[in-house]
Design an enzyme around this catalytic site. Structure first.
Site, mmCIF file in Angstrom:
data_model
loop_
_atom_site.group_PDB
_atom_site.id
_atom_site.type_symbol
_atom_site.label_atom_id
_atom_site.label_comp_id
_atom_site.label_asym_id
_atom_site.label_seq_id
_atom_site.Cartn_x
_atom_site.Cartn_y
_atom_site.Cartn_z
ATOM 1 N N HIS A 65 -3.662 26.475 1.340
ATOM 2 C CA HIS A 65 -4.021 26.626 2.748
ATOM 3 C C HIS A 65 -2.840 26.255 3.648
ATOM 4 O O HIS A 65 -2.610 26.893 4.678
ATOM 5 C CB HIS A 65 -5.234 25.742 3.046
ATOM 6 C CG HIS A 65 -5.611 25.675 4.480
ATOM 7 N ND1 HIS A 65 -5.412 24.552 5.251
ATOM 8 C CD2 HIS A 65 -6.165 26.589 5.309
ATOM 9 C CE1 HIS A 65 -5.829 24.782 6.486
ATOM 10 N NE2 HIS A 65 -6.293 26.006 6.546
ATOM 11 N N GLU A 68 -0.530 29.100 3.813
ATOM 12 C CA GLU A 68 -1.082 30.137 4.700
ATOM 13 C C GLU A 68 -0.638 29.903 6.147
ATOM 14 O O GLU A 68 -0.215 30.828 6.846
ATOM 15 C CB GLU A 68 -2.600 30.140 4.607
ATOM 16 C CG GLU A 68 -3.278 31.085 5.590
ATOM 17 C CD GLU A 68 -4.602 30.555 6.097
ATOM 18 O OE1 GLU A 68 -4.811 30.566 7.331
ATOM 19 O OE2 GLU A 68 -5.429 30.122 5.276
ATOM 20 N N HIS A 69 -0.707 28.651 6.590
ATOM 21 C CA HIS A 69 -0.254 28.321 7.943
ATOM 22 C C HIS A 69 1.257 28.545 8.087
ATOM 23 O O HIS A 69 1.718 29.096 9.088
ATOM 24 C CB HIS A 69 -0.575 26.856 8.253
ATOM 25 C CG HIS A 69 -1.978 26.629 8.712
ATOM 26 N ND1 HIS A 69 -2.288 26.126 9.952
ATOM 27 C CD2 HIS A 69 -3.171 26.840 8.101
ATOM 28 C CE1 HIS A 69 -3.593 26.032 10.081
ATOM 29 N NE2 HIS A 69 -4.157 26.457 8.960
ATOM 30 N N GLU A 145 -6.739 19.678 11.805
ATOM 31 C CA GLU A 145 -7.809 20.620 11.464
ATOM 32 C C GLU A 145 -8.843 19.961 10.565
ATOM 33 O O GLU A 145 -10.051 20.130 10.749
ATOM 34 C CB GLU A 145 -7.224 21.849 10.776
ATOM 35 C CG GLU A 145 -8.267 22.899 10.396
ATOM 36 C CD GLU A 145 -7.667 24.094 9.678
ATOM 37 O OE1 GLU A 145 -8.427 24.809 8.999
ATOM 38 O OE2 GLU A 145 -6.450 24.321 9.797
#
Length: 442
Positions: A65, A68-69, A145
């Protein structure tokens, strides 16, 4: 980043929209799938990588993840932060998402801008540039997040703990966003190691859907993706297996922030199998029968109307995974009804259903609704791109996606009962209670 959840839209009838699907593979291993829909001059590009949270190195949870950022940082051709800005200037939008089994990036754009989107996406597939500052800044974004999406939500925390309890040995029990103490240690080299190994044409599928011509897509794909080098690190996705479940598990989370207590139960369930999707289709219909409708499903009628022990109930199943799927249900008790009473009432509904099978009229209605939902789903080109991409990432084929509606229509009442008997085994389940601090747990 965007999270995509499976859903079923119920409707009576709808006009079918015919799709022409073409697929081919470039010499460097990139699979390309083209879904034609010429009703409007728009297209969706999605690039899918066969790597997700379940493929991370031990102790480095969240790196899929995190990467991905970081993919929205720059290359030599596109400055940091300018990828999405460029898409927006062209009148489009873009996003990305990570699952346990894959990571995907997409843009929705006017068809005449597709070449530019393919050029930029191909560029960042192998040419990402990251500074230590980029990584440090984005790590703080990920931690924020996690605080906002997971740590501040009792329901999200319960789901996280339940998955950890469900999967004793398989990495599906690790949260996609990662454990906080491990996110804090992720660095630039972790990102580059995953990127260099997995972000390559021989580990990806490109899905182009919309007002496009397959021959033209092939020309553009050869031009922009064709020259990209392959990765030598791609091999079979071998993961730890779950031991046979011998005892049901329970998770009770008490939190003063809980406004409405509820219970969730999840069961280990079979995945969709390529070439034989019959059991997965039966489980999909079972989920609709038990909890697909807030007014006519088995749980709703029994708990919300007949006994009025619940104000909400639902059931769900998604078999699009590599190793294990889950089948689950949610019940929110009515005021004055304890979680134990609600759970006992839910179990009675399940036992009665297994013993008697579905009502014939309800079963016929669900089959009609499922067919309608499949027709409507094909009216959404972006949704089709997601459907094909997700399926291909977990070992299904283009033909499996095309024949899925037929598999759903072939389900019989006997198939549904057999699926319920096979899956609704308390030894293979986790039951979660979300409670206020002052409530009493058993």
């Amino acid at each position: 980043m965007l999270r995509l959840l499976p859903f079923l839209v119920l409707a009576a009838t709808a006009p079918a929209v015919a799709q022409t699907v073409t697929d081919f593979t470039l010499s460097n291993g990139l699979q390309v799938v083209v879904v034609e829909d010429h009703r409007a001059p728009v297209a969706t590009q999605m690039i899918w990588y066969r790597v997700g949270a379940a493929d991370e190195p031990i102790g480095r949870s969240g790196i899929a993840h995190f990467l991905e950022h970081l993919m929205f940082q720059g290359t030599d051709k596109v400055a940091a932060g300018q990828f999405s800005a460029t898409v927006e200037r062209q009148g489009g939008d873009d996003n990305a998402f990570t699952s346990w089994d894959y990571t995907a990036y997409f843009q929705r754009i006017a068809t005449d801008r597709l070449g530019l989107m393919m050029e930029m996406e191909a560029d960042r597939m192998r040419n990402l540039r990251l500074t230590e500052q980029d990584v440090a800044t984005e790590r703080e974004v990920i931690l924020s997040e996690r605080s906002q999406v997971t740590d501040s939500s009792p329901g999200a925390l319960l789901n996280e703990q339940m998955r950890a309890a469900m999967f004793l040995n398989h990495p599906y029990g690790i949260p996609i966003i990662g454990w906080r103490h491990e996110i804090e240690t992720l660095g630039r080299q972790d990102a580059y190691d995953m990127y260099a190994r997995f972000y390559a044409p021989n580990n990806a599928t490109l899905v182009i859907a919309g007002d496009v011509d397959p021959a033209n897509v092939r020309v553009l794909a050869e031009k922009y993706y064709g020259p990209l080098a392959t990765s030598d690190g791609i091999g079979p996705r071998i993961r730890p297996k779950e031991p046979p479940p011998n005892a049901e598990r329970r998770v009770i989370l008490k939190d003063p922030r809980v406004s409405e207590p509820y219970l969730i139960r999840t069961y280990l369930a079979p995945i969709r199998k390529s070439g034989d999707q019959s059991q997965a289709a039966a489980l999909s219909v079972l989920a609709e029968l038990l909890g697909g409708s807030g007014t006519t499903s088995e749980l709703a009628r029994a708990l919300q109307f007949d006994t009025q022990k619940a104000v909400y109930s639902s059931a769900y199943y998604d078999g699009t995974a590599i190793d294990y799927a889950t089948f689950g249900m949610v019940v929110m008790p009515a005021p004055g009804i304890s979680l134990q009473e609600a759970e006992d009432a839910m179990d009675k509904v399940l036992a009665d259903f297994v013993a008697k099978g579905p009502d014939a009229e309800a079963f016929a209605r669900i089959k009609t609704q499922v067919r309608a939902s499949q027709i409507y789903a094909r009216d959404d080109v972006g949704g089709l791109a997601r459907e094909y991409g997700a399926a291909l990432m977990v070992g299904l084929t283009v033909d499996d996606v095309k024949t899925w509606p037929d598999a759903l229509q072939a389900v019989t009442a006997g198939d549904v009962v057999a699926a319920a008997k096979a899956v609704l085994d308390r030894k293979a389940s986790v039951t979660g209670w979300l409670m206020r601090d002052e409530e009493v747990a058993p």
